[in-house]
Write an enzyme that holds these catalytic residues in place. Structure first.
Site: not given
Length: 235
Positions: A121-122, A204, A207, A230
């Site tokens: 995702c990062c 985010c 997280c 990240c």
């Protein structure tokens, strides 16, 4: 000019850090003279970011600021950006979005990717967008401080960035958490109100939690995943 390609051959400047800004203003002055418009600041709009924006505005009022708009940030973060735009109207703030919307990401990789594969995702929502933003750019500025975490304890003012094949400038390496807040209060700068609610490090929303350990500023990031970065600052 010092570039990623000329790193080995070029002499690196040194800066004193026994002054009011612990070298930060000197570093920024050098960086903008060296790179002019060929440098950007990648900012998350946390409190260190606010300090750097204020310092940058004193050197180059129309500097380019890149925010990696993942689509998952706190409402308070977006409000902070609006306050910064009001205070520094000449800054060029770019909201850099990923190529995949959250809906497209869910369709291709499953719902809530950050829960089952936060590294992916990062990569999709931060690393790749920054790589795109740095295309054709020689150097970028970061708000890293040595005190923040063990992974950041050896960062220098000027760094060869193998991740993005760039020069990474880190003006705040000698600043402490107390230094940051003293500057914010002295200059009466706007900042993300989440800092007043136990969030020293803000990313985010899914997280980011309040810090679990008051002595570890990043202990509220990616809780339960054994992850504190990240990927932007790891080669």
């Amino acid at each position: 000019m010092l570039t990623y390609q000329t790193w080995e051959a070029e002499e690196k400047p040194s800066f004193p850090h026994d002054n009011e800004t612990k070298g930060a203003l000197d570093v920024l002055t050098w960086a903008f003279r060296q790179y002019k418009d060929d440098i950007v600041y990648a900012c998350s709009f946390g409190v260190e970011g606010i300090v750097l924006i204020d310092l940058i505005s004193q050197v180059k009022p129309d500097a380019e600021i890149v925010f990696l708009d993942t689509g998952l940030h706190f409402r308070e973060t977006y409000k902070t950006i609006e306050k910064v735009k009001e205070k520094y109207p000449s800054l060029r703030i770019v909201m850099k979005k990923p190529s995949l919307s959250l809906e497209e990401q869910a369709q291709q990789l499953g719902d809530e990717l950050w829960k089952h594969n936060p590294n992916k995702c990062c990569e999709l929502r931060k690393v790749i967008p920054l790589r795109e933003a740095l295309t054709g750019i020689t150097a970028w500025i970061s708000g890293l401080r040595r005190e923040q975490s063990p992974t950041r304890s050896h960062v220098e003012y000027i760094n060869k960035d193998d991740k993005f094949k760039s020069i990474k400038i880190c003006p705040l390496i000698h600043w402490t958490w107390k230094d940051v807040w003293n500057y914010v209060y002295k200059r009466r700068l706007p900042y993300n109100v989440l800092h007043d609610r136990g969030y020293p490090s803000i990313g985010c929303e899914p997280c980011t939690s309040p810090a679990l350990d008051p002595n570890d500023l990043r202990s509220g990031r990616w809780v339960g995943h054994g992850k504190t970065e990240c990927g932007l600052h790891i080669s």
